[in-house]
Design an enzyme around this catalytic site. Sequence first.
Site, PDB file in Angstrom:
ATOM      1  N   CYS D  85     -51.772   0.519 -19.202  1.00  0.00           N
ATOM      2  CA  CYS D  85     -51.142   1.036 -17.988  1.00  0.00           C
ATOM      3  C   CYS D  85     -50.537  -0.099 -17.159  1.00  0.00           C
ATOM      4  CB  CYS D  85     -52.177   1.860 -17.204  1.00  0.00           C
ATOM      5  SG  CYS D  85     -51.436   2.929 -15.954  1.00  0.00           S
ATOM      6  N   HIS D 201     -54.966   5.665 -21.140  1.00  0.00           N
ATOM      7  CA  HIS D 201     -56.182   4.906 -20.839  1.00  0.00           C
ATOM      8  C   HIS D 201     -57.264   5.152 -21.888  1.00  0.00           C
ATOM      9  CE1 HIS D 201     -55.418   3.474 -16.646  1.00  0.00           C
ATOM     10  NE2 HIS D 201     -54.456   4.377 -16.746  1.00  0.00           N
ATOM     11  N   GLU D 203     -59.974   3.616 -22.283  1.00  0.00           N
ATOM     12  CA  GLU D 203     -61.334   3.457 -21.724  1.00  0.00           C
ATOM     13  C   GLU D 203     -61.842   4.742 -21.092  1.00  0.00           C
ATOM     14  OE1 GLU D 203     -58.635   2.495 -20.252  1.00  0.00           O
ATOM     15  OE2 GLU D 203     -58.811   2.596 -18.062  1.00  0.00           O
TER      16      GLU D 203
END
Lengths: 765, 83, 83, 232
Positions: D85, D201, D203
């Site tokens: 990002c 993302h 994560e």
Amino acid sequence: MRDDLPAELAPRLAAELGLKPAEYEHVVEILGRTPTVTELYMYSLMWSEHCSYKHSRTALRMFPTEGAAVLQGPGENAGVIGVGDGWAVAFKMESHNHPSAIEPYQGAATGVGGIIRDIFTMGARPVAILDSLRFGTLDQPRQRYLFESAVAGIGAYGNCIGVPTVGGEVYFEEAYEGNCLINAMAIGLMREEDLMRAVAAGPGNLLVLIGSTTGRDGIGGASVLASQEFDEKAEEKRPSVQVGDPFTEKLLIEACLELLSRRLLVALGDLGAAGLTSSAAEMASRGGVGLEIDVTRVPQREEAMKPFEVMVSESQERMLAVVTPEMLGEVQGVCERWGLPATVIGQVTETGRFVVREGDEVVADMPAATLAHDAPVYDPPAERPAYLDELQRFDPLAELDHPEGVEMLTATLFDLLASPNICSRRWIWEQYDHQVMLNTVVLPGSDAAVLRIGLPGRCEVTERAIAASSDCNGRYCYLDPYTGAQIAVAEAARNVACAGGRPAAITDCLNFGSPEKPEVFWTFVESIRGMADACRAWGVPVISGNVSFYNESFGQPIYPTPTVGLVGILESVAHHTTLGFKEAGDVVVLLGETEAELGGSEYLKVVHETVAGLPPRVDLDAEAALREVLLAAIGEGIVRSAHDCSEGGLSVALAECCIAGSIGADVHLDLGAGDGAAPPVVTLFSETQGRVVVTVAEYAVERLFELAFVAGVPFAVIGTVGGDALRIGGLVEAGVAEMRDVFESALAGLVHPEETFASEELRQR
Amino acid sequence: MTGKDAMARFEVYVTYKRGIFDPPGATAERALKNLGYQGVNSVRIGKYIQIDADTDLATVTEMCDRLLANPVIEEYRIVEGEA
Amino acid sequence: MTGKDAMARFEVYVTYKRGIFDPPGATAERALKNLGYQGVNSVRIGKYIQIDADTDLATVTEMCDRLLANPVIEEYRIVEGEA
Amino acid sequence: MRLGVVVFPGSNCEQDVVHAAGVLGIDAGYVWHGDTDLSGYDAVVLPGGFSYGDYLRCGAVARFSPIMSEIVRFAERGGPVMGICNGFQILTEAHLLEGALLRNEGLKFVCRPVHLRVDGSCDWLDLPLGTVVRMPVNHNEGNYHCDAETLARLDAEGRVVLRYCEPDGSRAQGGSAPNGALDDIAGICNARGNVFGLMPHPERAVDPLVGTTTGGGAFFTAIVERLARVGG
Ligand SMILES: Nc1ncnc2c1ncn2[C@@H]1O[C@H](COP(=O)(O)OP(=O)(O)O)[C@@H](O)[C@H]1O
Ligand SMILES: [Mg+2]
């Protein structure tokens, strides 16, 4: 001492600043002389409604504020409760209505900034934001502009600082057309031992201003705006609009939490309404000490600022710390690492006086405690509004024709699913980062958000979690403020319980018209009484809150809107529960009973364009019993889904469960027979409180029945999950896919009609 | 003055009003100083809008008031030229 | 040309290069047309940066190349004047 | 093996990356933007967030952080680098990756899960082509752009690693690409293959309790596996 205000001009300036003649006399009496310009500004702001709560203080005493879990009640920047295992949660809700009505994007953004500062001032890391919004109806371009811009502003601020916006609410009603409501709630997490209070102490200690420079922006902003009625003149007040700087806020969060956790500060306070004046005066009065500030030492971003401008500027993203001289170097080191100026602007004294200097010259000198505490307290007259009798007398069943038959009832259900007050809020929350920090277990779109307790990145997650919801149906409060306010608490508590949380405490934001109008003030007092009675009955204390008066335009007050923000605790995060139906074959159970309560309902509004009648009743004991059954069942692990009935009634609740779960259900509702038969609109759309739609696997039906039976909670098996449509025997036949289309696309469709597009996004650079 | 029928280019400069804080400008200012440009005194960041249109100055002014600038916090300047 | 010691104002106009889609510009264009401004042909939105600095044009050009504009997508023009 | 997660002023997903790494059993630590040393780290992640508030242009200021010169050297030596990002935006501003990320076409910030198709591989990430994964995006400027020549090169060299797509892997229709990205590009790598940037993302798609989705773990474990192979 500077003597810059001729005695004959002083009362005039005082009046212009909003001090009443008697209040001005009181200032003169305290000082024993004519006040200086700076002093007058400081008193007028500190004694404004916004800062002093002079019209609301007495009524607010009705709230229960104590409880075993309460670590900090009202009076500080935020309330704090213990949530177990040494963890504590700080939370508070605040309004930014008036700034947002003038400049919705920045107004909403800085509203988020302000409430976030209240949280980390307490030593807590902000971990969640909720936003509670009210606008006029979206057929007005101005209302679309306000709504789009406010949402964009909240998103821009919260997203940038990396705090997830996990929930909220929004209503569109004519009553808010001239005065939108932007309430923001923030939740912070900390270890109990890190709780910090904004109490100045230790004469000789230094006052250190951390963060942004000080400009003329927002001079008299929030406090002036929020303390006067809103009319055409509002336009002239425009220069007080502030621009938010979320980047600096993010640095402030990190720097301040580091300073606090390393125990480098004596005290910390944020600069909100009335800026430096309020922050410093409150810290001094809590500590019973005096202060001295030299305005020339305050870093300024504009030329030739006057001392009073420096003292009352509402420039955003600033914090005031009390630091011992020995720690100063280390404090400045931490701030510098985070790229933040930290400037000594004065010191703590033992005189008890608040002294402001411009270099060598004293420009203000007053007893510090009088700023914070000597504001007059008013007990304005209250009078039951005359319009209530007629409104409440309205009997929807007797006075209106109602739809009947599967076709018409199904069409009505679709109309409700598309209603701006019911349809999916996805359009909003997809503009908010609702996942950052990786604690959001239940995302927006369910009854309450669930956050696991754990500080990010440390893999220090615990078993525990919190659930949060904000609620208030202003229409109910308009029709009966006492009951409406109880419903606000009841619904928040029910939402949290549906997610698996036990209600622990609330914050509130009381949005009303002018307290100087007896009819408005009556609704204010009744609302507080309603909330207080519910909170007391359920052992749910009020630990923080905010009052926003003068929400009127052209003399017309908004609906009484006492917004409730409730936080509950889940002993085990594994118990988090969502609203979507889960599996074919699960049994649908309705806990609670449906009454003929169409007054104030969304059905009446959407179908009959009527806002009248009595709102649903609240049975405090029944609500509590319902939650206990729900929590027991969830704790035993037998609940597959839970969703409370609110706007739109049982049929809308069932539809939402289907849409969220992407699966249908077959439901049969007993309407009774013969004369006793309930009209179908009551069964489907009545907004009776105290009802929850629960699904359990078949084997668990009996257990749920036992729990309900023992607690005296009405229990009815009403159907089975399965198929691709919601079928409510003889009443509704609606495909899940069609319902989803309508429900999910309604809001976007209302915001972006093809003919206009006036979006704040164009203005972002 | 461009006639009603010819295409003109209007250049609109939108800036924050005096006294309104400009965080992007402040950040760019700091960044430039950090890059070693010590002579920089202040940086303000606004919008630069090019409108090619068959219209007149009064209409573009109206567009600014209604949509392109936010009169609450911004001011603007329009320069008319050839498209 | 401003000497090394006087404060000058540099106005920098940063726009997207030709052929790069400009979402705010396109949206503004659509919005203006929806508001009834049919004469609008195209709208492009860029940045207008005011730098008050004691420096020279070459240095400001360098600032643009390094920080203020992204050469992959943007081009810029600098106008020097009095602060 | 130790993962370095860079903290710029305004980063806000660094802790999430460390958390995800922890869940996966990967050792990770923070690298301060003002530092100039990467010794002790075998791979670097530039996390999401709003470095310098995203003011001026996303990533424009952060790329001048002292640590960035070291990251450039680390990349030149072939060290694995992932920009997520805002990290992706910084990598493009630093010219470690081609192209740029413009405002979302809809002008709105977008936070929602999207489907992604694996269309290429990088040096350390070698998922089967055509695999569809689901992860959240969370950005206001994710609209990937590069010139035609660059696009042709990225394509020819198989360096478009991820594209937004439909759940079945087919080309993204109307609303499925969240930002108007050129050719639905969601993630690319550099010519050498060791620097990878993506808008979604990963994560957020590791810990099942808080992820609506899973499938992000592979993006971190792939780095570990690669380092194990080459003995990093
Ligand atoms: N302004 C908002 N911002 C973020 N989330 C919102 C907002 N308004 C509503 N939501 C979310 O949408 C869902 C439905 O909201 P609402 O209809 O108010 O629920 P309920 O009737 O259960 O209180 C909730 O998850 C709520 O948090
Ligand atoms: Mg609910």
